[in-house]
Design an enzyme around this catalytic site. Structure first.
Site, PDB file in Angstrom:
ATOM      1  N   ASP A  72       1.061  -1.392   0.006  1.00  0.00           N
ATOM      2  CA  ASP A  72       0.067  -0.133  -0.073  1.00  0.00           C
ATOM      3  C   ASP A  72       0.415   1.597  -0.135  1.00  0.00           C
ATOM      4  O   ASP A  72       1.907   1.443   0.234  1.00  0.00           O
ATOM      5  CB  ASP A  72      -0.583  -0.261   1.034  1.00  0.00           C
ATOM      6  N   GLU A 129       0.188  -0.632   5.402  1.00  0.00           N
ATOM      7  CA  GLU A 129       1.060  -0.595   6.847  1.00  0.00           C
ATOM      8  C   GLU A 129       1.138   0.598   6.570  1.00  0.00           C
ATOM      9  O   GLU A 129       1.530   0.747   8.326  1.00  0.00           O
ATOM     10  CB  GLU A 129       2.516  -0.901   5.827  1.00  0.00           C
TER      11      GLU A 129
END
Length: 363
Positions: A72, A129
């Protein structure tokens, strides 16, 4: 669905990953592409949990190295698709951390066949994350499938300037709250100013002298700082509530309990003030004394420094697996609109990683 060639030039693979937009909570497309590419590799076990993809080799080798990177990014800012100019790759995720992920995916693919690697390998491409830990794919694995994180050494592809950043600071965030009585500021004697009650702790934090600690040749610098202040009602009103947000970054020679005790001692809160624990994450020791890690240090020419900030290396450390950050790019460009990564560092990490992991010729 975008098709990824894991055997491509690492800069080209990074560019392809950038062009699959994947802000947090929207990682399905990139996870689909990575999973499909990994399933093309012969003899590799592939596991999908949510938008986290795990791939493992099982060649019966005595040691295992884990390669991990998040898929991400922070929210887009008009900085996709990628742009390559003068040896610098631009785009959202170029440094944090699709370049590191590309290096790890490429190394795993090239070394996944029998006799190609000196180690069995685990590749973890994980979601969530850049947001709170409840969404973090590594956290989900740590909680539900910790055996998938097992290894003799873990590498995370966070940007580290193509050198090793070892360990990480722990972090504690607390709120210090004060309560009083609201009144008109023209009649302040009728009130009780909550903001003034925080003057003592604010002074103590401002005067705090942080430690510098050297562990395994890496210097970790602690810090205690006020990072937020609240307490406004109106320009003519004595506030009946005030709050400080305080962040303590501590060196990895402190346990969580030690760090909490030290923070309480440093704050010396006056009677009536309220301490609220908001967020706590453990530090991670550098783990450079492990033989597997020492070989990696040799591969990067001994270039090692402490990691400032908290990263997912701590999740491996709590499981007893030494872990380091090793990825291309300057972390100072992370989360910026002009996020960028020098292509030479991408090539350096890719070459160094594959040379370190590759099987040594028999003598």
């Amino acid at each position: 669905m975008a098709l990824l060639n894991l055997f491509a030039d690492p800069v080209d693979l990074t560019a392809a990953l950038i062009d699959i937009e994947s802000p947090s909570h929207h990682e399905r497309d990139i996870a689909d592409a990575i999973e499909a590419a990994l399933r093309e590799l012969e003899g590799v076990e592939v596991i999908r949990r949510g938008n986290t993809v795990v791939a493992r080799t099982h060649h019966g080798l005595p040691q295992r190295v884990v390669l991990a990177g998040h898929v991400d990014t922070v929210p887009l800012a008009g900085n996709t698709p990628h742009r390559l100019e003068d040896g610098v790759l631009h785009g959202c995720g170029s440094v944090d951390m699709k370049s590191g992920l590309a290096c790890y995916l490429g190394a795993f693919a090239r070394l996944s066949t029998p006799h190609a690697s000196a180690f069995d390998l685990t590749l973890i491409a994980y979601e969530g994350e850049e947001v709170s830990s409840e969404h973090n794919g590594l956290y989900h694995l740590e909680r539900d499938r910790p055996e998938l994180l097992a290894g003799d050494l873990a590498l995370l592809g966070e940007p580290s300037g193509a050198i090793i950043e070892a360990g990480c600071q722990g972090t504690i965030r607390v709120f210090v709250r004060a309560h009083g009585t609201r009144a008109h500021s023209a009649r302040s004697w009728l009130g009780d100013n909550a903001a003034h009650k925080l003057a003592g702790v604010l002074t103590r934090v401002a005067g705090y002298e942080p430690r510098s600690v050297t562990i395994a040749g890496c210097e970790y610098r602690e810090g205690l700082n006020v990072v937020g202040l609240e307490g406004f009602v109106a320009t003519n009103t004595i506030p009946d509530f005030a709050q400080l947000t305080i962040n303590f970054r501590y060196a990895p020679d402190r346990s969580v309990d030690d760090a909490k005790a030290h923070l309480v001692e440093a704050l010396q809160l006056e009677e009536g003030l309220e301490l609220v624990w908001d967020d706590i994450a453990p530090a991670a020791l550098p783990g450079l004394d492990d033989p597997v890690a020492r070989d990696l240090i040799k591969a990067v020419g001994g270039n090692v420094r402490a990691k400032f900030g908290w990263t997912d290396v701590a999740r491996f450390s709590t499981l007893g697996t030494p872990a380091v950050n090793f990825g291309p790019g300057d972390p100072g460009f992370a989360h910026k609109v002009d996020e960028q990564c020098p292509t030479e560092q991408i090539y350096t990490v890719a070459r160094t990683l594959e040379a370190y992991l590759a099987a040594r010729p028999a003598h």
